[in-house]
Design a protein around this motif. Structure first.
Motif, PDB file in Angstrom:
ATOM      1  N   ASN A  38     -23.039 -31.910  29.145  1.00 11.25           N
ATOM      2  CA  ASN A  38     -21.832 -32.263  28.390  1.00 11.25           C
ATOM      3  C   ASN A  38     -22.169 -33.192  27.218  1.00 11.25           C
ATOM      4  OD1 ASN A  38     -19.308 -33.160  27.446  1.00 11.25           O
ATOM      5  ND2 ASN A  38     -18.387 -32.924  29.466  1.00 11.25           N
ATOM      6  N   LEU A  39     -22.307 -32.582  26.032  1.00 14.26           N
ATOM      7  CA  LEU A  39     -22.655 -33.364  24.842  1.00 14.26           C
ATOM      8  C   LEU A  39     -21.546 -34.334  24.456  1.00 14.26           C
ATOM      9  CD1 LEU A  39     -24.297 -30.698  22.496  1.00 14.26           C
ATOM     10  CD2 LEU A  39     -25.295 -31.935  24.424  1.00 14.26           C
ATOM     11  N   ALA A  40     -20.295 -33.964  24.727  1.00 12.26           N
ATOM     12  CA  ALA A  40     -19.169 -34.823  24.355  1.00 12.26           C
ATOM     13  C   ALA A  40     -19.163 -36.124  25.151  1.00 12.26           C
ATOM     14  CB  ALA A  40     -17.852 -34.079  24.572  1.00 12.26           C
ATOM     15  N   GLU A  41     -19.828 -36.126  26.294  1.00 14.82           N
ATOM     16  CA  GLU A  41     -19.948 -37.338  27.109  1.00 14.82           C
ATOM     17  C   GLU A  41     -21.338 -37.950  26.997  1.00 14.82           C
ATOM     18  OE1 GLU A  41     -18.836 -36.234  31.053  1.00 14.82           O
ATOM     19  OE2 GLU A  41     -16.718 -35.926  30.534  1.00 14.82           O
ATOM     20  N   GLU A  48     -32.776 -38.480  32.435  1.00 18.16           N
ATOM     21  CA  GLU A  48     -33.151 -37.336  33.272  1.00 18.16           C
ATOM     22  C   GLU A  48     -33.164 -36.048  32.453  1.00 18.16           C
ATOM     23  OE1 GLU A  48     -34.334 -37.328  36.457  1.00 18.16           O
ATOM     24  OE2 GLU A  48     -34.384 -39.467  35.956  1.00 18.16           O
ATOM     25  N   PHE A  49     -32.209 -35.914  31.522  1.00 17.99           N
ATOM     26  CA  PHE A  49     -32.229 -34.733  30.658  1.00 17.99           C
ATOM     27  C   PHE A  49     -33.319 -34.847  29.607  1.00 17.99           C
ATOM     28  CE2 PHE A  49     -30.935 -32.372  26.826  1.00 17.99           C
ATOM     29  CZ  PHE A  49     -31.000 -31.088  27.362  1.00 17.99           C
ATOM     30  N   LEU A  50     -33.589 -36.048  29.135  1.00 14.58           N
ATOM     31  CA  LEU A  50     -34.645 -36.224  28.145  1.00 14.58           C
ATOM     32  C   LEU A  50     -36.009 -35.819  28.701  1.00 14.58           C
ATOM     33  CD1 LEU A  50     -33.605 -39.591  26.446  1.00 14.58           C
ATOM     34  CD2 LEU A  50     -33.309 -37.261  25.575  1.00 14.58           C
ATOM     35  N   LYS A  51     -36.136 -35.814  30.016  1.00 15.81           N
ATOM     36  CA  LYS A  51     -37.371 -35.319  30.623  1.00 15.81           C
ATOM     37  C   LYS A  51     -37.486 -33.801  30.444  1.00 15.81           C
ATOM     38  CE  LYS A  51     -37.474 -38.933  34.167  1.00 15.81           C
ATOM     39  NZ  LYS A  51     -37.346 -39.224  35.619  1.00 15.81           N
ATOM     40  N   ASN A  55     -35.963 -34.220  22.764  1.00 20.46           N
ATOM     41  CA  ASN A  55     -35.111 -34.287  21.578  1.00 20.46           C
ATOM     42  C   ASN A  55     -33.643 -34.521  21.925  1.00 20.46           C
ATOM     43  OD1 ASN A  55     -37.202 -33.721  19.654  1.00 20.46           O
ATOM     44  ND2 ASN A  55     -37.149 -31.584  20.323  1.00 20.46           N
ATOM     45  N   GLY A  56     -33.295 -34.338  23.199  1.00 16.83           N
ATOM     46  CA  GLY A  56     -31.912 -34.547  23.619  1.00 16.83           C
ATOM     47  C   GLY A  56     -30.948 -33.528  23.059  1.00 16.83           C
ATOM     48  N   THR A  57     -31.399 -32.284  22.877  1.00 16.01           N
ATOM     49  CA  THR A  57     -30.554 -31.240  22.304  1.00 16.01           C
ATOM     50  C   THR A  57     -30.492 -30.023  23.217  1.00 16.01           C
ATOM     51  OG1 THR A  57     -32.458 -30.322  21.095  1.00 16.01           O
ATOM     52  CG2 THR A  57     -31.073 -31.925  19.930  1.00 16.01           C
ATOM     53  N   VAL A  58     -29.475 -29.228  23.003  1.00 17.24           N
ATOM     54  CA  VAL A  58     -29.361 -27.914  23.633  1.00 17.24           C
ATOM     55  C   VAL A  58     -29.210 -26.892  22.509  1.00 17.24           C
ATOM     56  CG1 VAL A  58     -28.351 -28.757  25.782  1.00 17.24           C
ATOM     57  CG2 VAL A  58     -26.836 -28.151  23.890  1.00 17.24           C
ATOM     58  N   PRO A  59     -29.633 -25.642  22.755  1.00 16.00           N
ATOM     59  CA  PRO A  59     -30.108 -25.085  24.014  1.00 16.00           C
ATOM     60  C   PRO A  59     -31.549 -25.460  24.326  1.00 16.00           C
ATOM     61  CG  PRO A  59     -30.271 -23.430  22.302  1.00 16.00           C
ATOM     62  CD  PRO A  59     -29.593 -24.621  21.673  1.00 16.00           C
ATOM     63  N   PHE A 157     -36.222 -43.991  21.014  1.00 19.83           N
ATOM     64  CA  PHE A 157     -35.403 -42.837  20.620  1.00 19.83           C
ATOM     65  C   PHE A 157     -33.923 -43.131  20.836  1.00 19.83           C
ATOM     66  CE2 PHE A 157     -33.136 -39.044  22.181  1.00 19.83           C
ATOM     67  CZ  PHE A 157     -33.221 -38.219  21.071  1.00 19.83           C
ATOM     68  N   LEU A 158     -33.585 -43.666  22.006  1.00 22.96           N
ATOM     69  CA  LEU A 158     -32.179 -43.916  22.321  1.00 22.96           C
ATOM     70  C   LEU A 158     -31.603 -45.048  21.482  1.00 22.96           C
ATOM     71  CD1 LEU A 158     -32.200 -43.465  26.197  1.00 22.96           C
ATOM     72  CD2 LEU A 158     -31.090 -41.989  24.514  1.00 22.96           C
ATOM     73  N   GLU A 159     -32.396 -46.054  21.222  1.00 21.41           N
ATOM     74  CA  GLU A 159     -31.898 -47.150  20.377  1.00 21.41           C
ATOM     75  C   GLU A 159     -31.641 -46.682  18.954  1.00 21.41           C
ATOM     76  OE1 GLU A 159     -33.878 -51.026  22.652  1.00 21.41           O
ATOM     77  OE2 GLU A 159     -34.903 -50.120  20.912  1.00 21.41           O
TER      78      GLU A 159
END
Length: 285
Positions: A38-41, A48-51, A55-59, A157-159
């Motif tokens: 859920n990108l909106a959230e 865990e997804f960054l693993k 890049n933190g993107t989909v697909p 990256f997150l900062e």
């Protein structure tokens, strides 16, 4: 035996390209597992997804053997490589079709940026009160949660994302000065101009050379999956409901991109796609 997994989100632009590829490629339901992020959230910023995708993107496509395809282009290509019903392939225009796929993903006319960036004060106000404002706020909440306690490998990256998203959110929720407004509006206007040039130029050129309504000819191929995904979001970015007929959709795009007419061959491409089952079942927009 494990199955390939495609990480998606219905509101994302680019996930529709691999979803169309799955449908057009003849996969049966369940052949490829679909996992929603859920990108909106801001779930894409969860460490865990960054693993899965740094890049933190989909697909993102993860094959049965664990190999990761972290871009739209690579995930579509891998899906089609193993498709039960491979799509049309025009060997005479392979180079041109490969080239247009790359151009579709050119940041100069990124539909994600066009979704977010306003072209004037009225557009800024509307977006602040609508989906864009909610989207940026959801992302910021997630980034403010994940960044302070992120593992070292993801912290920088997150900062960076936290600062960038915070500045953009403040632009919508605060009272930016005229210089800031002009700079952002100019960026959005340049993006729209680039999109118009691309549609009236390379897209029209290749469609006119084709033997059918699609880039690949009478049936769509790999490049078409990318182009219809991009065009669908450009159309909705222009304020038109998803799946609108070309007479409505392209008029709005014309207005946003300088007012010059768009060749009827693009209308033929769009109207052919909106009637396809793969377009309908995947809610392309």
């Amino acid at each position: 035996m494990s199955k390939p997994t495609l990480y998606t989100f219905g509101g994302s632009v680019w996930v529709h390209a691999p979803l169309i590829a799955i449908t057009e490629g003849g996969y049966a339901p369940g052949d490829i597992k679909l996992e929603t992020v859920n990108l909106a959230e801001g779930a894409n910023f969860n460490p865990e997804f960054l693993k899965v995708n740094h890049n933190g993107t989909v697909p993102v496509l993860v094959s049965a053997d664990g190999h990761k395809y972290e871009s739209t282009i690579s995930s579509v290509k891998e899906i089609l490589k193993h498709a039960p019903k491979p799509p049309a392939h025009d060997a005479h225009h392979t180079h041109e079709l490969d080239k247009i796929i790359k151009e579709i993903h050119n940041p100069a006319h990124d539909p994600n940026d066009l979704f977010v960036l306003p072209v004037d004060d009225a557009d800024r106000e509307a977006k602040a009160k609508g989906v864009v404002g909610g989207f940026l706020a959801g992302r910021q909440k997630a980034l403010d949660t994940y960044a302070p306690t992120a593992p070292a490998e993801f912290k920088s990256f997150l900062e960076g994302k936290q600062r960038a998203n915070g500045h953009l959110l403040a632009f919508f929720t605060g009272n930016p000065d005229q210089e800031a407004r002009t700079a952002l509006y100019t960026s959005a206007q340049n993006l729209w101009a680039s999109a118009g040039t691309f549609i009236r130029g390379e897209v029209t050129h290749l469609l006119k050379k084709s033997s059918g309504p699609y880039l690949a000819g009478t049936e769509p191929g790999e490049a078409d999956f990318h182009l219809v995904t991009w065009l669908a979001r450009i159309i909705t970015d222009a304020g038109v409901p998803p799946g609108s007929i070309s007479g409505v959709a392209l008029k709005a795009v014309e207005a946003r991109t300088g007012g010059q007419p768009i060749d009827p061959v693009v209308a033929g491409f769009w109207d052919s796609w909106t009637q396809r089952e793969s377009f309908k079942v995947n809610n392309v927009a």
